[in-house]
Design a protein around this motif. Structure first.
Motif, PDB file in Angstrom:
ATOM      1  N   ILE A  12     -15.982  -0.519  62.142  1.00  9.10           N
ATOM      2  CA  ILE A  12     -15.562  -0.976  60.816  1.00  9.10           C
ATOM      3  C   ILE A  12     -14.413  -1.969  60.943  1.00  9.10           C
ATOM      4  N   CYS A  13     -13.463  -1.665  61.828  1.00 12.77           N
ATOM      5  CA  CYS A  13     -12.333  -2.575  62.013  1.00 12.77           C
ATOM      6  C   CYS A  13     -12.798  -3.945  62.472  1.00 12.77           C
ATOM      7  N   LEU A  14     -13.739  -3.965  63.383  1.00 15.48           N
ATOM      8  CA  LEU A  14     -14.252  -5.233  63.873  1.00 15.48           C
ATOM      9  C   LEU A  14     -14.843  -6.052  62.740  1.00 15.48           C
ATOM     10  N   MET A  15     -15.373  -5.371  61.748  1.00 12.52           N
ATOM     11  CA  MET A  15     -15.990  -6.069  60.632  1.00 12.52           C
ATOM     12  C   MET A  15     -14.945  -6.539  59.617  1.00 12.52           C
ATOM     13  N   ILE A  16     -13.872  -5.791  59.476  1.00  7.09           N
ATOM     14  CA  ILE A  16     -12.863  -6.070  58.453  1.00  7.09           C
ATOM     15  C   ILE A  16     -11.843  -7.105  58.905  1.00  7.09           C
ATOM     16  N   LEU A  17     -11.363  -7.024  60.133  1.00  9.10           N
ATOM     17  CA  LEU A  17     -10.279  -7.900  60.574  1.00  9.10           C
ATOM     18  C   LEU A  17     -10.582  -9.383  60.400  1.00  9.10           C
ATOM     19  N   PRO A  18     -11.776  -9.863  60.748  1.00 11.72           N
ATOM     20  CA  PRO A  18     -12.016 -11.295  60.542  1.00 11.72           C
ATOM     21  C   PRO A  18     -11.954 -11.702  59.068  1.00 11.72           C
ATOM     22  N   ALA A  19     -12.219 -10.771  58.160  1.00  9.51           N
ATOM     23  CA  ALA A  19     -12.196 -11.078  56.732  1.00  9.51           C
ATOM     24  C   ALA A  19     -10.775 -11.197  56.183  1.00  9.51           C
ATOM     25  N   LEU A  20      -9.786 -10.768  56.939  1.00 10.44           N
ATOM     26  CA  LEU A  20      -8.409 -10.812  56.462  1.00 10.44           C
ATOM     27  C   LEU A  20      -7.850 -12.230  56.412  1.00 10.44           C
ATOM     28  N   GLY A  21      -8.513 -13.160  57.093  1.00  8.06           N
ATOM     29  CA  GLY A  21      -7.994 -14.524  57.133  1.00  8.06           C
ATOM     30  C   GLY A  21      -6.874 -14.596  58.143  1.00  8.06           C
ATOM     31  N   SER A  22      -5.667 -14.865  57.670  1.00 12.32           N
ATOM     32  CA  SER A  22      -4.537 -14.898  58.595  1.00 12.32           C
ATOM     33  C   SER A  22      -4.169 -13.462  58.968  1.00 12.32           C
ATOM     34  N   GLU A  23      -3.782 -13.300  60.205  1.00 11.87           N
ATOM     35  CA  GLU A  23      -3.459 -11.967  60.694  1.00 11.87           C
ATOM     36  C   GLU A  23      -2.136 -11.492  60.098  1.00 11.87           C
ATOM     37  N   PRO A  24      -2.111 -10.244  59.560  1.00 13.21           N
ATOM     38  CA  PRO A  24      -0.860  -9.721  59.002  1.00 13.21           C
ATOM     39  C   PRO A  24       0.189  -9.528  60.098  1.00 13.21           C
ATOM     40  N   LYS A  25       1.447  -9.441  59.685  1.00 16.11           N
ATOM     41  CA  LYS A  25       2.527  -9.158  60.624  1.00 16.11           C
ATOM     42  C   LYS A  25       2.337  -7.743  61.170  1.00 16.11           C
TER      43      LYS A  25
END
Length: 191
Positions: A12-25
């Motif tokens: 699930i993480c692999l699917m969600i992280l790219p959707a975040l756009g810029s990486e959070p701090k």
């Protein structure tokens, strides 16, 4: 966290992280996709699933039931019951409680997901698949990382009507040193 939940969480993480756009701090709290998927349902909602594990020619099955036993604004709690046939006959495991926080830092997500990064190839699409005897149109995401010598490949099918949001997933990993090849498949069988 039980190993299969970590693998599922990882997918699930692999699917969600790219959707975040810029990486959070690193210290910034972000929505936990696992919590978001369960928070749409009432306490008492359950999900039954089956996983098939195959590694280097050996195979076993795990049957699981996850029940939402508590839902607060800051966390969900799942009771997970499992039984497996890894020793050649079916055996019950203990019931485990799994706490799902509503928000986590990216670092916490990565630690929970075997050091997941945003590197790799992501694909998406739509498929109609059979889930627990029903035909459902699911959105899928597939991810592959690594090389011909070492890597992993996930494909996850999502549907909002299913508790936890995941209808099916497949994982394959390989390593040439030492030679190792494993596959895992998760199927929802009822809810």
């Amino acid at each position: 966290m039980p190993p299969f939940r970590m693998m599922w969480f990882s997918a699930i993480c692999l699917m969600i992280l790219p959707a975040l756009g810029s990486e959070p701090k690193p210290s910034e709290k972000i929505d936990n996709p696992d919590y978001q998927a369960w928070s749409k349902f009432k306490v008492g909602t359950w999900l039954k699933s089956k996983r098939i594990h195959t590694s280097n020619g050996l195979s076993f099955e795990v049957e699981s039931k996850s029940t939402l036993v508590r839902l607060d604004t800051d966390r969900a709690v799942l009771e997970i019951e499992e039984r497996d046939n890894s020793g050649g006959s079916w055996k019950e495991s203990l019931r485990n409680l799994h706490e799902v926080p509503a928000k986590m830092t990216l670092e916490e997500l990565r630690k929970s997901r075997f050091g997941v990064t945003r590197e790799g190839k992501l694909q998406e699409g739509e498929d109609e698949i059979e889930v627990a005897g029903k035909k459902l149109k699911c959105h899928w995401k597939a991810y592959e990382s690594g090389s011909k010598d070492h890597g992993e490949r996930y494909k996850v099918w999502f549907h909002d009507a299913i508790p936890g949001g995941v209808a099916q997933w497949e994982l394959e990993n390989w390593d040439t040193r030492p030679p190792c090849h494993g596959k895992m498949r998760f199927d929802v069988v009822g809810w």
